[in-house]
Motif scaffolding. Sequence first.
Motif, PDB file in Angstrom:
ATOM      1  N   THR A 194     129.735   5.602  73.509  1.00  0.00           N
ATOM      2  CA  THR A 194     129.793   6.753  74.416  1.00  0.00           C
ATOM      3  C   THR A 194     130.374   7.948  73.680  1.00  0.00           C
ATOM      4  OG1 THR A 194     130.121   5.278  76.304  1.00  0.00           O
ATOM      5  CG2 THR A 194     130.748   7.582  76.610  1.00  0.00           C
ATOM      6  N   THR A 195     129.877   9.122  74.030  1.00  0.00           N
ATOM      7  CA  THR A 195     130.415  10.375  73.487  1.00  0.00           C
ATOM      8  C   THR A 195     130.693  11.346  74.628  1.00  0.00           C
ATOM      9  OG1 THR A 195     129.234  10.165  71.377  1.00  0.00           O
ATOM     10  CG2 THR A 195     129.971  12.372  72.010  1.00  0.00           C
ATOM     11  N   PHE A 196     131.944  11.790  74.729  1.00  0.00           N
ATOM     12  CA  PHE A 196     132.318  12.860  75.653  1.00  0.00           C
ATOM     13  C   PHE A 196     132.421  14.159  74.851  1.00  0.00           C
ATOM     14  CE2 PHE A 196     133.664   9.200  78.072  1.00  0.00           C
ATOM     15  CZ  PHE A 196     133.408   9.568  79.387  1.00  0.00           C
ATOM     16  N   ARG A 197     131.901  15.240  75.420  1.00  0.00           N
ATOM     17  CA  ARG A 197     131.950  16.551  74.760  1.00  0.00           C
ATOM     18  C   ARG A 197     132.713  17.538  75.628  1.00  0.00           C
ATOM     19  NH1 ARG A 197     126.756  14.757  73.540  1.00  0.00           N
ATOM     20  NH2 ARG A 197     126.438  14.434  71.298  1.00  0.00           N
ATOM     21  N   ILE A 198     133.717  18.147  75.022  1.00  0.00           N
ATOM     22  CA  ILE A 198     134.500  19.186  75.691  1.00  0.00           C
ATOM     23  C   ILE A 198     134.195  20.506  75.003  1.00  0.00           C
ATOM     24  CG2 ILE A 198     136.812  20.015  76.249  1.00  0.00           C
ATOM     25  CD1 ILE A 198     137.761  17.089  75.949  1.00  0.00           C
ATOM     26  N   THR A 199     133.683  21.463  75.746  1.00  0.00           N
ATOM     27  CA  THR A 199     133.405  22.795  75.193  1.00  0.00           C
ATOM     28  C   THR A 199     134.342  23.801  75.843  1.00  0.00           C
ATOM     29  OG1 THR A 199     131.082  22.230  74.806  1.00  0.00           O
ATOM     30  CG2 THR A 199     131.651  24.567  74.845  1.00  0.00           C
ATOM     31  N   LEU A 200     135.037  24.576  75.013  1.00  0.00           N
ATOM     32  CA  LEU A 200     136.037  25.533  75.488  1.00  0.00           C
ATOM     33  C   LEU A 200     135.864  26.888  74.810  1.00  0.00           C
ATOM     34  CD1 LEU A 200     139.091  23.127  75.338  1.00  0.00           C
ATOM     35  CD2 LEU A 200     138.195  24.131  77.437  1.00  0.00           C
ATOM     36  N   PRO A 201     136.312  27.959  75.462  1.00  0.00           N
ATOM     37  CA  PRO A 201     136.234  29.283  74.824  1.00  0.00           C
ATOM     38  C   PRO A 201     137.268  29.432  73.715  1.00  0.00           C
ATOM     39  CG  PRO A 201     137.300  29.440  76.958  1.00  0.00           C
ATOM     40  CD  PRO A 201     136.822  28.021  76.834  1.00  0.00           C
ATOM     41  N   ILE A 202     136.902  30.156  72.682  1.00  0.00           N
ATOM     42  CA  ILE A 202     137.845  30.472  71.602  1.00  0.00           C
ATOM     43  C   ILE A 202     138.857  31.483  72.113  1.00  0.00           C
ATOM     44  CG2 ILE A 202     138.046  31.570  69.334  1.00  0.00           C
ATOM     45  CD1 ILE A 202     135.332  30.363  68.633  1.00  0.00           C
ATOM     46  N   THR A 252     137.088  22.410  83.682  1.00  0.00           N
ATOM     47  CA  THR A 252     136.410  23.460  84.446  1.00  0.00           C
ATOM     48  C   THR A 252     137.362  24.609  84.737  1.00  0.00           C
ATOM     49  OG1 THR A 252     134.915  21.845  85.468  1.00  0.00           O
ATOM     50  CG2 THR A 252     135.141  23.966  86.573  1.00  0.00           C
ATOM     51  N   ALA A 253     138.620  24.289  85.091  1.00  0.00           N
ATOM     52  CA  ALA A 253     139.618  25.330  85.366  1.00  0.00           C
ATOM     53  C   ALA A 253     139.926  26.160  84.123  1.00  0.00           C
ATOM     54  CB  ALA A 253     140.895  24.704  85.909  1.00  0.00           C
ATOM     55  N   LEU A 254     139.685  25.595  82.941  1.00  0.00           N
ATOM     56  CA  LEU A 254     139.912  26.319  81.684  1.00  0.00           C
ATOM     57  C   LEU A 254     138.647  27.023  81.197  1.00  0.00           C
ATOM     58  CD1 LEU A 254     142.043  23.627  79.789  1.00  0.00           C
ATOM     59  CD2 LEU A 254     142.860  25.672  80.972  1.00  0.00           C
ATOM     60  N   SER A 255     137.679  27.204  82.115  1.00  0.00           N
ATOM     61  CA  SER A 255     136.400  27.866  81.792  1.00  0.00           C
ATOM     62  C   SER A 255     135.611  27.079  80.753  1.00  0.00           C
ATOM     63  CB  SER A 255     136.635  29.307  81.300  1.00  0.00           C
ATOM     64  OG  SER A 255     137.312  30.059  82.277  1.00  0.00           O
ATOM     65  N   GLY A 256     135.778  25.763  80.772  1.00  0.00           N
ATOM     66  CA  GLY A 256     135.075  24.909  79.823  1.00  0.00           C
ATOM     67  C   GLY A 256     134.092  23.987  80.509  1.00  0.00           C
ATOM     68  N   GLU A 257     133.578  23.044  79.740  1.00  0.00           N
ATOM     69  CA  GLU A 257     132.587  22.101  80.242  1.00  0.00           C
ATOM     70  C   GLU A 257     132.856  20.725  79.634  1.00  0.00           C
ATOM     71  OE1 GLU A 257     127.703  21.803  80.667  1.00  0.00           O
ATOM     72  OE2 GLU A 257     128.599  23.004  79.062  1.00  0.00           O
ATOM     73  N   LEU A 258     132.750  19.690  80.472  1.00  0.00           N
ATOM     74  CA  LEU A 258     132.917  18.311  80.021  1.00  0.00           C
ATOM     75  C   LEU A 258     131.645  17.544  80.356  1.00  0.00           C
ATOM     76  CD1 LEU A 258     134.579  15.910  78.939  1.00  0.00           C
ATOM     77  CD2 LEU A 258     135.532  15.640  81.237  1.00  0.00           C
TER      78      LEU A 258
END
Length: 296
Positions: A277-285, A261-267
């Motif tokens: 189980t699947t964890f997804r990390i989405t981050l800005p390019i 979250t601090a990196l402007s992403g989503e988990l």
Amino acid sequence: MAAELRDLMLDKQRYNTRLEETVRSRTAELASANIQLGESLQQLRETQDQLLFADRLATVGRLAAGVGHEINNPLAYILSNLRYLQEELERTEGAPSQEERQELLSAISEAHAGAEHVRLIVQDLKVLSRQDDATLGPVELARVVRGAAKMAAHEIRPRARFVADCEGVPPVLGNGARLGQVLLNLLINAAHAIEPGHVERNEIRVVARESAPGRVTMEVSDTGMGIPPENLSRIFEPFFTTKPVGVGTGLGLSVCRSIITALSGELTVESEQGKGTTFRITLPIAEEFDSPGQPA
């Protein structure tokens, strides 16, 4: 009439004076409160940084035996080859034959490969255990995945095959040490969700791809036992854990989400009992931002 007007003017002046004094007093109180709030916020940030670092060191501590094993193997064949070289050089008088020379070069090459393996493991440990300043910059996910996978190899190897497909995606905006901390936590959790002894049946897979304009999504999937529905909504809560006392603190996933979250992403997470189980990390390019930063 004139006297009444004078009295009204005096009352108005007194009222304005009291109002100005009240405004000045309230402004001073507000300024003081803002200073205290700023100090409290700074203390909170420092405490959060300490918590993230403590969790990272705890993870390294849990992996200490496995990392020692990973280092011990290459050290063993470095020492073995060095002993062989010493014995051969002591035995050989004069210039070695072509065959002996090839054997010596082969032993040197194997010793060098072992030393390089140890160097890379130590390098990954240094990145993970250093107190970082949370500087943001372009991060190559494939490099982070390789480092975390080496650290978690001792946990993964008896349980599942490890597959990674993260090459070719653009760098994300982040912090290499903190992303490594997140990924290491997820890999250890994935390994612990799989019973040892059936490597051929199980897999831990890390895949990264561009998922939307300016965004990259990395998935960490396992074929483990899955998470019960009643626990799925709580796994990111601080101190929530299903592990036995002394095995887990329950901070890992909470810390992971805070970092992302601090990196402007989503988990996010998806799980099905008995299937995995699947964890997804989405981050800005990283290219989407103009902020300067050093490559992590």
